[in-house]
Design an enzyme around this catalytic site. Structure first.
Site, PDB file in Angstrom:
ATOM      1  N   LYS A  82      47.830  33.285 109.909  1.00  0.00           N
ATOM      2  CA  LYS A  82      47.795  34.319 108.870  1.00  0.00           C
ATOM      3  C   LYS A  82      48.355  33.811 107.540  1.00  0.00           C
ATOM      4  O   LYS A  82      47.769  34.057 106.483  1.00  0.00           O
ATOM      5  CB  LYS A  82      48.556  35.551 109.352  1.00  0.00           C
ATOM      6  CG  LYS A  82      48.617  36.697 108.351  1.00  0.00           C
ATOM      7  CD  LYS A  82      48.967  38.012 109.018  1.00  0.00           C
ATOM      8  CE  LYS A  82      50.210  37.904 109.869  1.00  0.00           C
ATOM      9  NZ  LYS A  82      51.406  37.561 109.086  1.00  0.00           N
ATOM     10  N   THR A  84      48.474  30.731 106.605  1.00  0.00           N
ATOM     11  CA  THR A  84      47.522  29.720 106.138  1.00  0.00           C
ATOM     12  C   THR A  84      46.362  30.378 105.406  1.00  0.00           C
ATOM     13  O   THR A  84      45.941  29.921 104.329  1.00  0.00           O
ATOM     14  CB  THR A  84      47.011  28.896 107.335  1.00  0.00           C
ATOM     15  OG1 THR A  84      48.132  28.276 107.980  1.00  0.00           O
ATOM     16  CG2 THR A  84      46.040  27.826 106.894  1.00  0.00           C
ATOM     17  N   ARG A 105      56.796  35.619 102.481  1.00  0.00           N
ATOM     18  CA  ARG A 105      58.190  35.688 102.902  1.00  0.00           C
ATOM     19  C   ARG A 105      58.761  34.281 103.060  1.00  0.00           C
ATOM     20  O   ARG A 105      58.018  33.311 103.224  1.00  0.00           O
ATOM     21  CB  ARG A 105      58.306  36.424 104.239  1.00  0.00           C
ATOM     22  CG  ARG A 105      57.978  37.899 104.179  1.00  0.00           C
ATOM     23  CD  ARG A 105      57.913  38.506 105.563  1.00  0.00           C
ATOM     24  NE  ARG A 105      56.830  37.937 106.340  1.00  0.00           N
ATOM     25  CZ  ARG A 105      56.744  37.979 107.662  1.00  0.00           C
ATOM     26  NH1 ARG A 105      57.695  38.563 108.360  1.00  0.00           N
ATOM     27  NH2 ARG A 105      55.719  37.457 108.282  1.00  0.00           N
ATOM     28  N   LYS A 116      58.108  29.375 117.008  1.00  0.00           N
ATOM     29  CA  LYS A 116      57.014  29.919 116.213  1.00  0.00           C
ATOM     30  C   LYS A 116      56.555  28.974 115.107  1.00  0.00           C
ATOM     31  O   LYS A 116      55.385  28.882 114.784  1.00  0.00           O
ATOM     32  CB  LYS A 116      57.438  31.268 115.599  1.00  0.00           C
ATOM     33  CG  LYS A 116      56.385  31.892 114.702  1.00  0.00           C
ATOM     34  CD  LYS A 116      56.892  33.212 114.151  1.00  0.00           C
ATOM     35  CE  LYS A 116      55.915  33.798 113.142  1.00  0.00           C
ATOM     36  NZ  LYS A 116      55.904  33.047 111.883  1.00  0.00           N
ATOM     37  N   ALA A 284      58.844  41.257 111.104  1.00  0.00           N
ATOM     38  CA  ALA A 284      58.030  42.472 111.216  1.00  0.00           C
ATOM     39  C   ALA A 284      58.155  43.140 112.576  1.00  0.00           C
ATOM     40  O   ALA A 284      57.825  44.309 112.714  1.00  0.00           O
ATOM     41  CB  ALA A 284      56.566  42.148 110.936  1.00  0.00           C
ATOM     42  N   PHE A 312      52.866  39.636 111.456  1.00  0.00           N
ATOM     43  CA  PHE A 312      52.201  39.918 112.728  1.00  0.00           C
ATOM     44  C   PHE A 312      50.949  40.772 112.516  1.00  0.00           C
ATOM     45  O   PHE A 312      50.284  40.687 111.495  1.00  0.00           O
ATOM     46  CB  PHE A 312      53.185  40.544 113.711  1.00  0.00           C
ATOM     47  CG  PHE A 312      54.351  39.660 114.046  1.00  0.00           C
ATOM     48  CD1 PHE A 312      54.146  38.362 114.507  1.00  0.00           C
ATOM     49  CD2 PHE A 312      55.659  40.104 113.882  1.00  0.00           C
ATOM     50  CE1 PHE A 312      55.221  37.532 114.802  1.00  0.00           C
ATOM     51  CE2 PHE A 312      56.736  39.280 114.181  1.00  0.00           C
ATOM     52  CZ  PHE A 312      56.513  37.992 114.646  1.00  0.00           C
ATOM     53  N   PHE A 392      38.939  27.410 114.184  1.00  0.00           N
ATOM     54  CA  PHE A 392      39.727  26.356 114.805  1.00  0.00           C
ATOM     55  C   PHE A 392      38.784  25.305 115.400  1.00  0.00           C
ATOM     56  O   PHE A 392      37.618  25.607 115.682  1.00  0.00           O
ATOM     57  CB  PHE A 392      40.648  26.931 115.889  1.00  0.00           C
ATOM     58  CG  PHE A 392      41.917  27.529 115.350  1.00  0.00           C
ATOM     59  CD1 PHE A 392      43.121  26.848 115.446  1.00  0.00           C
ATOM     60  CD2 PHE A 392      41.902  28.768 114.716  1.00  0.00           C
ATOM     61  CE1 PHE A 392      44.288  27.395 114.931  1.00  0.00           C
ATOM     62  CE2 PHE A 392      43.067  29.317 114.204  1.00  0.00           C
ATOM     63  CZ  PHE A 392      44.257  28.625 114.316  1.00  0.00           C
ATOM     64  N   TRP A 420      42.304  25.785 106.538  1.00  0.00           N
ATOM     65  CA  TRP A 420      43.191  24.781 107.125  1.00  0.00           C
ATOM     66  C   TRP A 420      42.640  23.370 106.902  1.00  0.00           C
ATOM     67  O   TRP A 420      43.374  22.462 106.522  1.00  0.00           O
ATOM     68  CB  TRP A 420      43.360  25.053 108.618  1.00  0.00           C
ATOM     69  CG  TRP A 420      44.308  24.140 109.327  1.00  0.00           C
ATOM     70  CD1 TRP A 420      45.656  24.246 109.403  1.00  0.00           C
ATOM     71  CD2 TRP A 420      43.959  22.971 110.086  1.00  0.00           C
ATOM     72  NE1 TRP A 420      46.174  23.226 110.169  1.00  0.00           N
ATOM     73  CE2 TRP A 420      45.158  22.433 110.591  1.00  0.00           C
ATOM     74  CE3 TRP A 420      42.748  22.340 110.381  1.00  0.00           C
ATOM     75  CZ2 TRP A 420      45.179  21.274 111.379  1.00  0.00           C
ATOM     76  CZ3 TRP A 420      42.763  21.191 111.168  1.00  0.00           C
ATOM     77  CH2 TRP A 420      43.980  20.671 111.664  1.00  0.00           C
TER      78      TRP A 420
END
Length: 567
Positions: A82, A84, A105, A116, A284, A312, A392, A420
């Protein structure tokens, strides 16, 4: 470096390798893109700066740009990208000659050293200097930790010196904090060792990003508002049941002066030199999960498009952005971007993480209901939206085609996204759709509950309308705390739901789109300084633990100070 598509077999370097080779511009040059001069900045070296708060007086009259809110499906251990996509979209908008700013953030050392990862994006869609941002940055996390723990120290000092306020030591609700995952500190006893060392009592630690000080910094309108909000924080209760605030202790001034620099938004840049405001970092799944209101409002005044994210899935960050941050700041998102991936939806369809490399359209067909729920949520709020299908390397053409066709049949705008591997160029299709929706669609944000409704009615609205719950069950403790909140007249505040990020329910094992479930509320905490009520559900913890093999074990630095292993 030439960006490489995720759809090819060519290897893309690690995030840190890409970041370390970035062609960064002096931060003063980045500031000039926003109409800011060096005197408007507090410089932190060559590539980082804080924007002085007095700049607001000069820009406040300028019209706001467009606001783009990036959210996602419920995340999985596979990762959805997210942040990215948020960075890549900002870069793509600039490529299409729309002056854009990214508003993110700050990462917490807890997940950085845990499992994470950071919050600086990835591949060719990152904010830099990546190492600084993911570690100590401009010291904001440390300032918040210090401000919070100053209040903690003053509480125990007050008890030691006679307890003039009549605080009940059994009802001190203000814990200590640190910005690391340390399960051993969740429940502790302080004041041991005899009379000179204080009054023995039970205490505990939360992670810094769960601190109400963090939430306050992210929702304050200016330094004066920050100080006033800190003063309203309830830290304990007296023997007669009345609340004790930070203002009662006289500690709001000391806490605020420790935050006088931290409250200023941080300015950095992306790999493609797009301005980025990275400021504040509430989780979050515990707090409200959005970057600072100040950073967002500065970005809106200084750009045509502000691209910000909420933590999230849309059931957490986006819901809180709309019900809490938008209410407090008067914000109206023009477009929501819902990030989805083939592999996340396959997991929601029942495929284990180790099986995600195998093509499975049937699993996608089962798991796409998770995406459907989040799309329905954005419809209920009245926010135009587009699905960003984040590609991906293991995705097959058949799987991608299925999701695109599913969106087309439902009338949901969708754009394949490859930021990405390709940077901004890989996000142009998404950017074009965002521009179309932002400029052509009427917006009228609708809230799912009114502030004058009861606490239970607000919780029920979120549980039913956003999560899809059939019922809400309250523990005896939660029932008692709600009665106390109502007695004090605090029930006019919005609710901030603390819930697992992995499921629409409060049970992380219930993936996809669970139906006919009951949401379990175990505790409700007033956060008067932040301006909301924290509703803890299920087994949600405010101090996470580390995994069996923390990411920290793969990190190192050589004699020249060059970091490795940081993603």
């Amino acid at each position: 470096m030439t960006p490489v598509s995720k759809g090819t077999n060519q290897a893309v370097p690690s995030d840190i390798e890409i970041a370390q080779q970035a062609d960064k511009r002096p931060i003063t040059d980045i500031a000039k893109q926003l109409g800011l001069q060096e005197e408007d900045l507090e410089l932190y070296g060559k590539y980082k700066a804080k924007i002085r708060l007095n700049v607001w007086e000069r820009v406040a009259h300028q019209p706001d740009g467009r606001l783009v809110l990036v959210t996602a499906v419920n995340p999985t251990p596979a990762g959805e990208g997210k942040s990215t996509v948020t960075v890549g979209l900002g870069q793509a908008l600039n490529r299409l000659e729309k002056r854009a700013v990214v508003a993110l953030r700050e990462p917490s050392l807890g997940p950085t050293m845990g499992i994470k990862g950071g919050a600086a994006g990835g591949g060719y869609a990152q904010v830099v200097p990546m190492e600084d941002i993911n570690l100590h940055f401009t010291g904001d996390m440390h300032a918040i930790t210090s401000a919070h723990n100053t209040i903690s120290a003053l509480i125990d000092n007050h008890l030691h010196h006679g307890n003039e306020l009549g605080i009940d030591p059994r009802r001190i609700v203000w814990k200590r904090v640190m910005d690391l995952n340390d399960r051993a500190l969740r429940h502790v006893v302080v004041g041991l060792g005899g009379k000179p060392h204080g009054m023995p009592r039970e205490d505990g630690f939360d992670i810094t990003v769960a601190s109400e000080i963090m939430a306050i910094l992210c929702l304050a309108k200016d330094l004066a508002d920050l100080k006033e909000r800190i003063g309203r924080v309830v830290v304990a209760y007296r023997f007669d049941g009345s609340p004790v605030t930070v203002a009662d202790l006289g500690a709001q001034g000391a806490a605020t002066l420790l935050l006088k620099d931290a409250v200023q938004p941080n300015l950095v840049q992306t790999l493609e030199n797009t301005p980025a405001l990275v400021h504040g970092g509430p989780f979050a799944n515990i707090a409200h999960g959005c970057n600072s209101l100040l950073a967002t409002k500065f970005a809106l005044k200084l750009s045509e498009y502000t691209v910000t994210e909420a933590g999230f899935g849309a059931d957490l960050g986006a819901e809180k952005f709309l019900h809490i941050k938008s209410r407090i700041g008067g914000l109206q998102p023009d477009v929501a971007v819902i990030v989805a991936t083939v592999r996340a939806l396959k997991m929601h369809g029942g495929v284990p993480k180790e099986g995600l490399k195998t093509a499975d359209v049937n699993a996608l067909r089962r798991g796409v209901v998770n995406l459907e729920r989040h799309v329905e949520t954005m419809n209920k709020f009245g926010v135009p939206h587009v699905v960003a299908l984040n590609r991906f390397p293991t995705d097959t053409e058949e799987e991608l085609a299925f999701l695109q066709e599913w969106c087309a049949q439902k009338g949901i705008p969708v754009a394949l996204t490859e930021v990405w591997g390709k940077g901004g160029a890989g996000g142009e299709a998404l950017a074009q759709e965002v521009i179309r929706l932002a400029e052509a669609t009427e917006k009228e944000l609708r809230f799912l509950y009114d502030l004058d409704q009861s606490v239970r009615a607000k919780v029920s609205a979120v549980a039913r309308e956003v999560y899809g719950a059939q019922d809400v069950e309250y523990s005896t403790q939660a029932e008692k705390l709600i009665r106390e909140i109502e007695a004090h007249g605090w029930n006019q505040l919005p609710v901030c739901m603390a819930k697992t990020q992995y499921s629409l329910s409060d049970d992380p094992s219930l993936l996809g789109r669970p139906e006919d479930f009951t949401l379990h509320v175990r505790e409700v905490r007033p956060a008067l300084g932040a301006g909301f009520l924290v509703v803890l559900t299920g087994n949600m913890l405010t101090m996470p633990g580390l995994p069996k093999k923390p990411a920290a074990l793969d990190m190192d630095v050589n004699r020249q100070g060059r970091i490795r292993g940081l993603f």
